[in-house]
Design a protein around this motif. Sequence first.
Motif, short mmCIF file in Angstrom:
data_model
loop_
_atom_site.label_atom_id
_atom_site.label_comp_id
_atom_site.label_asym_id
_atom_site.label_seq_id
_atom_site.Cartn_x
_atom_site.Cartn_y
_atom_site.Cartn_z
N SER A 166 5.08 -37.46 -28.42
CA SER A 166 6.38 -36.79 -28.47
C SER A 166 7.52 -37.67 -27.98
O SER A 166 8.68 -37.26 -28.06
N LEU A 167 7.21 -38.86 -27.48
CA LEU A 167 8.26 -39.71 -26.91
C LEU A 167 9.33 -40.12 -27.91
O LEU A 167 10.52 -40.13 -27.55
N PRO A 168 9.01 -40.48 -29.16
CA PRO A 168 10.08 -40.91 -30.06
C PRO A 168 11.17 -39.87 -30.26
O PRO A 168 12.36 -40.17 -30.15
N VAL A 173 16.70 -37.58 -29.24
CA VAL A 173 17.50 -36.39 -28.98
C VAL A 173 18.23 -36.49 -27.65
O VAL A 173 19.44 -36.25 -27.56
N ASN A 174 17.54 -36.84 -26.58
CA ASN A 174 18.18 -36.88 -25.27
C ASN A 174 19.20 -38.00 -25.16
O ASN A 174 20.24 -37.85 -24.51
N LEU A 175 18.92 -39.13 -25.78
CA LEU A 175 19.89 -40.23 -25.76
C LEU A 175 21.18 -39.80 -26.46
O LEU A 175 22.29 -40.06 -25.95
N LEU A 176 21.06 -39.16 -27.59
CA LEU A 176 22.25 -38.72 -28.31
C LEU A 176 22.97 -37.58 -27.60
O LEU A 176 24.20 -37.51 -27.61
N ILE A 177 22.22 -36.69 -26.98
CA ILE A 177 22.85 -35.60 -26.21
C ILE A 177 23.66 -36.17 -25.06
O ILE A 177 24.79 -35.75 -24.79
N ARG A 208 20.32 -30.97 -14.57
CA ARG A 208 20.18 -29.54 -14.26
C ARG A 208 19.90 -28.69 -15.50
O ARG A 208 19.16 -27.70 -15.41
N GLU A 209 20.48 -29.05 -16.64
CA GLU A 209 20.40 -28.18 -17.80
C GLU A 209 19.89 -28.88 -19.06
O GLU A 209 18.83 -28.54 -19.58
N MET A 210 20.66 -29.83 -19.55
CA MET A 210 20.48 -30.29 -20.93
C MET A 210 19.14 -30.97 -21.18
O MET A 210 18.51 -30.73 -22.21
N ALA A 211 18.70 -31.82 -20.28
CA ALA A 211 17.44 -32.52 -20.52
C ALA A 211 16.27 -31.55 -20.59
O ALA A 211 15.40 -31.66 -21.47
N ALA A 212 16.24 -30.60 -19.67
CA ALA A 212 15.15 -29.62 -19.67
C ALA A 212 15.19 -28.74 -20.91
O ALA A 212 14.16 -28.48 -21.55
N ILE A 213 16.39 -28.27 -21.28
CA ILE A 213 16.50 -27.37 -22.42
C ILE A 213 16.18 -28.09 -23.73
O ILE A 213 15.42 -27.59 -24.56
N MET A 214 16.78 -29.27 -23.93
CA MET A 214 16.55 -29.97 -25.19
C MET A 214 15.10 -30.41 -25.34
O MET A 214 14.52 -30.35 -26.43
N THR A 215 14.49 -30.84 -24.23
CA THR A 215 13.07 -31.20 -24.30
C THR A 215 12.22 -29.97 -24.62
O THR A 215 11.26 -30.07 -25.40
N ALA A 216 12.58 -28.82 -24.06
CA ALA A 216 11.85 -27.59 -24.37
C ALA A 216 12.00 -27.22 -25.83
O ALA A 216 11.03 -26.79 -26.48
N PHE A 217 13.20 -27.35 -26.38
CA PHE A 217 13.40 -27.06 -27.80
C PHE A 217 12.54 -27.98 -28.67
O PHE A 217 11.95 -27.55 -29.66
N MET A 266 5.32 -31.60 -19.55
CA MET A 266 6.73 -31.20 -19.61
C MET A 266 7.58 -31.80 -18.49
O MET A 266 8.68 -32.31 -18.74
N PRO A 267 7.16 -31.77 -17.21
CA PRO A 267 7.99 -32.41 -16.17
C PRO A 267 8.18 -33.90 -16.40
O PRO A 267 9.28 -34.43 -16.14
N LEU A 268 7.15 -34.58 -16.87
CA LEU A 268 7.28 -36.02 -17.13
C LEU A 268 8.25 -36.28 -18.27
O LEU A 268 9.08 -37.20 -18.21
N LEU A 269 8.16 -35.48 -19.32
CA LEU A 269 9.09 -35.63 -20.43
C LEU A 269 10.51 -35.28 -20.00
O LEU A 269 11.48 -35.88 -20.49
N TYR A 270 10.64 -34.30 -19.10
CA TYR A 270 11.97 -33.95 -18.59
C TYR A 270 12.60 -35.12 -17.84
O TYR A 270 13.77 -35.46 -18.07
N LEU A 271 11.85 -35.75 -16.95
CA LEU A 271 12.39 -36.89 -16.21
C LEU A 271 12.75 -38.03 -17.16
O LEU A 271 13.79 -38.69 -17.00
N TYR A 272 11.90 -38.27 -18.13
CA TYR A 272 12.18 -39.31 -19.13
C TYR A 272 13.44 -38.97 -19.92
O TYR A 272 14.31 -39.82 -20.14
#
Length: 372
Positions: A166-168, A173-177, A208-217, A266-272
């Motif tokens: 799931s890393l790619p 997504v997170n870089l662009l956000i 606080r918000e965007m990384a966790a939410i976008m990764t969850a989506f 999920m926590p590891l992907l959130y930190l990333y």
Amino acid sequence: MSGPTALYRLDSGSGESVLRLAGDWGQAVRLPSAASVYRDIGHPGAVVIDGSELESGHPRVAAFVHALKQELGHAGVSVTERALPRDVAALMALASEPPARTERVLAKPHLVARLGLRFERRVRVARDAAALVGQALVRTPALVTGRAQTRWRDFIELVRETGAASLPVVTVVNLLIGAVLGFIGAVQLATFGAGMYLADLVGIASAREMAAIMTAFIMAGRIGATFAAHLATMESNEEVDALRMIGVSPFEFLALPRLAALTLMMPLLYLYGTALSIAGGMVVAHIVLGTPPMAFIERLQDAVAARQFVIGLIKSVAFGVLIALTSCYIGLHAGRNAAEVGRAATRTVVVCIIGVISIDAVAALCTNALGI
């Protein structure tokens, strides 16, 4: 009189004709037709179809006898069957059964009855969902201690699928956000001469918000739909029933490793994702505002407290549990046809997105009430 390759013989008597079927109809190349045999028989008072000389009860015999009986019946000739093979007799009995009576269409239930049925379905869904959550709480210690009915090879593969594979998409997504947040913040803050606070905006919003939410989506669309479709396919193929028959718990073998893998990743992907989002904002700050990366990082260290990351971590764990339980529940309760596989995947994504937004809203209210 004999037919093609001596497949039938007609013996005529006083007022009655006996049609003797013979040979192997399954090996015959040219079969007699019911119309031609009907012309040979003529119009006797009664016809006896005798099958004592048949070598096999091939379905061709049943088709021929059925068609001939219809021809003779239209002419008012009485037909009697005698010594037909068991398979032919069974097919004839099946073909001669009267059509099933059409059930009377029931009137539309009353509004109160429909509301009651809908409420009953909602209660049943809530009960099954609560039972799934209870199983997760009870059986997780068994997974940790190695006593659960699951295979570690499957668990490792699920960890790879939910994590490294799931890393790619998480990266893009997170870089662009982060870049979008940085650009919007830079334009607005530069108007007031407060461009230095861009690090505060990007850092707090991402952690606080965007990384966790976008990764969850992302995980809901990529992993949740995959889990639901996989389990729905197993349900339609009766593989889940097969597990129950051999004494293996479907929850422990299928759902528990998926829950553990997604909750762990999920926590590891959130930190990333947080790191990438902040990096995207830092690049935009350097391009638009001319802020050096080191100055951005120093301001980030002063602005973003550790509690922001703790809140994001807690949310990411909650989102992972939600996505895993939702996908497993919908997949294991899908219907037994191909269309239900697609519906299960779609329903999982929709429910997970709504659930993620709901959990985030509740968390925002709680943290605001606690002053965090």
